[in-house]
Design a protein around this motif. Structure first.
Motif, PDB file in Angstrom:
ATOM      1  N   TYR A  92      -8.372  -7.619  29.851  1.00  9.75           N
ATOM      2  CA  TYR A  92      -8.950  -7.484  28.515  1.00  9.75           C
ATOM      3  C   TYR A  92      -8.768  -8.759  27.696  1.00  9.75           C
ATOM      4  O   TYR A  92      -9.661  -9.160  26.945  1.00  9.75           O
ATOM      5  N   ILE A  93      -7.614  -9.406  27.837  1.00  7.49           N
ATOM      6  CA  ILE A  93      -7.387 -10.664  27.118  1.00  7.49           C
ATOM      7  C   ILE A  93      -8.357 -11.733  27.623  1.00  7.49           C
ATOM      8  O   ILE A  93      -8.926 -12.504  26.841  1.00  7.49           O
ATOM      9  N   ASP A 229     -22.733  -7.737  38.292  1.00  5.63           N
ATOM     10  CA  ASP A 229     -21.556  -7.833  39.168  1.00  5.63           C
ATOM     11  C   ASP A 229     -20.306  -7.951  38.298  1.00  5.63           C
ATOM     12  O   ASP A 229     -19.702  -9.012  38.191  1.00  5.63           O
ATOM     13  N   PRO A 230     -19.898  -6.835  37.645  1.00  5.27           N
ATOM     14  CA  PRO A 230     -18.831  -6.898  36.636  1.00  5.27           C
ATOM     15  C   PRO A 230     -17.505  -7.438  37.189  1.00  5.27           C
ATOM     16  O   PRO A 230     -17.148  -7.186  38.336  1.00  5.27           O
ATOM     17  N   PHE A 237     -16.879  -1.792  29.012  1.00  6.33           N
ATOM     18  CA  PHE A 237     -17.405  -2.056  27.680  1.00  6.33           C
ATOM     19  C   PHE A 237     -18.871  -1.652  27.545  1.00  6.33           C
ATOM     20  O   PHE A 237     -19.654  -1.771  28.483  1.00  6.33           O
ATOM     21  N   ASP A 238     -19.199  -1.184  26.357  1.00  5.32           N
ATOM     22  CA  ASP A 238     -20.557  -0.761  26.041  1.00  5.32           C
ATOM     23  C   ASP A 238     -21.274  -1.903  25.321  1.00  5.32           C
ATOM     24  O   ASP A 238     -20.964  -2.209  24.166  1.00  5.32           O
ATOM     25  N   LYS A 265     -19.349  -7.002  19.521  1.00  2.00           N
ATOM     26  CA  LYS A 265     -19.097  -5.613  19.919  1.00  2.00           C
ATOM     27  C   LYS A 265     -18.081  -5.539  21.057  1.00  2.00           C
ATOM     28  O   LYS A 265     -17.178  -4.691  21.044  1.00  2.00           O
ATOM     29  N   ILE A 266     -18.200  -6.420  22.035  1.00  3.44           N
ATOM     30  CA  ILE A 266     -17.275  -6.413  23.172  1.00  3.44           C
ATOM     31  C   ILE A 266     -15.856  -6.733  22.711  1.00  3.44           C
ATOM     32  O   ILE A 266     -14.889  -6.066  23.107  1.00  3.44           O
ATOM     33  N   ILE A 267     -15.712  -7.754  21.859  1.00  4.83           N
ATOM     34  CA  ILE A 267     -14.375  -8.133  21.372  1.00  4.83           C
ATOM     35  C   ILE A 267     -13.747  -6.989  20.584  1.00  4.83           C
ATOM     36  O   ILE A 267     -12.562  -6.676  20.760  1.00  4.83           O
TER      37      ILE A 267
END
Length: 360
Positions: A92-93, A229-230, A237-238, A265-267
């Motif tokens: 996440y960081i 390809d996450p 995340f949306d 939005k992701i942050i």
């Protein structure tokens, strides 16, 4: 009359060295050739002489704008060779820094685009907003350019409650300022005249020439690695992967404006749901076994790939770096055709080139 007009390698509208030879009939560009290689530093060869920790420091200097993206791609490849999994908080960081980097890169490009069309008040607005993002990156990592946030096995530094609060305050300020920037870019007549219908790249040409990133997505391509390809838990995340179809300079402007909203939005989601785990697997030097892996990530300018080969020794067997500007530069002659000389600088800049990355 036919003329050959040189653009670069040193030119007021280009921030870095590239040479584009324009073949014109009067003011109209009929053909062009792109020449690269003015900024070669031999980084791939240097990787073969450095150990894995030293290489992280080295590849961070491939590019000053997307430095985090390069170290992330390299570390992801080594983590696959090692067959280790990064703790969720470390993922996440990494995502937070990736998206902060995308924000400052997009604001940088929006500012430079405004500067090229001589809209310097808009240029200053974009850079004022970007400065706030740079300040937060310095707050989190200790540096404005090379953040040194990635190590093999996770993140080097944590983001504590105080920094989370500062990032949230900064994001609220950026959102308000971005509304004004969006309004000007969307409604200003000068921007419209200089960008709409200029430097068109069709979807078919984008596919043939291998365009990627915001440049390709502005021509209708769906190539966002974060979605296709996450990596680093991007699947948690949306967010929307923005795609537009007109393929002109204005589409590239608008796409980056919309991507800024998605990055914010992701942050916000990452900060709100930051997992309570370790940030890495320890900072000791890991022995890298024999192996090879090709990792890919979505940097601000597009897909960055690292093909890393380990021979089981202390140094890399091979590190092969592919950057988005190398792919997008091939589209420049297509976009320049039938446009005027005065539009050439903006069209070249519209791919958001990084010739430091390109030449390595």
């Amino acid at each position: 009359m036919s003329y050959i007009v040189p653009l670069g390698p040193y030119h007021p509208s280009l921030e870095e060295p590239i040479h584009v030879k324009l073949f014109t009939e009067g003011e109209v560009i009929k053909d062009s050739e792109v020449f690269i290689g003015y900024n070669h530093r031999g980084i791939e060869k240097l990787c073969e002489e450095k150990n894995y920790i030293q290489t992280i420091t080295l590849v961070e200097r491939v590019c000053g704008i997307c430095s985090h993206s390069h170290t992330l791609a390299y570390c992801l490849a080594l983590e696959k060779i090692l067959d280790i999994k990064v703790p969720k908080r470390g993922d996440y960081i990494r995502v937070i820094i990736c998206e902060l980097e995308r924000l400052h890169s997009h604001f940088l490009w929006l500012g430079l685009a405004a500067h090229i069309i001589a809209f310097d008040s808009l240029f200053m607005m974009c850079f004022k907003t970007r400065e706030k993002i740079m300040d937060i990156l310095e707050e989190v990592s200790g540096n404005r350019v090379n953040y040194a946030m990635n190590i093999i096995g996770g993140s080097r530094r944590d983001i504590d409650i105080d920094k989370i609060s500062k990032i949230k305050i900064m994001l609220e300020e950026v959102k308000e300022e971005h509304k004004k920037i969006t309004q000007i870019y969307s409604e200003d007549k000068i921007v419209e005249l200089r960008t709409k219908g200029v430097g068109i790249l069709t979807k078919d040409d984008a596919i043939v020439y291998g365009a990627c990133g915001p440049h390709g997505r502005a021509s209708g391509m769906k190539d966002d690695v974060r979605v296709l390809d996450p990596y680093c838990s991007y699947e948690d995340f949306d967010f929307r992967s923005i795609t537009l179809n007109d393929g002109d300079v204005f589409s590239r402007v608008l796409l980056r404006i919309l991507e800024i909203n998605e990055s914010i939005k992701i942050i916000e989601q990452a900060l709100e749901n930051l997992p309570d785990t370790e940030i890495n697997l320890g900072i000791k030097m890991m022995k890298i076994p024999k192996g090879e892996y090709l990792s890919r990530i979505e940097a601000p300018r597009g897909e960055v790939t690292y093909y890393v080969v380990s021979n089981g020794g202390q140094t890399n067997g091979r590190v092969n770096i592919h950057v988005p500007t190398f792919k997008n530069a091939a589209t420049v002659p297509i976009m320049l055709k039938e446009n005027t000389i005065s539009e050439a600088g903006l069209i070249v800049a519209s791919i958001d080139p990084c010739f430091s990355c390109l030449d390595r």
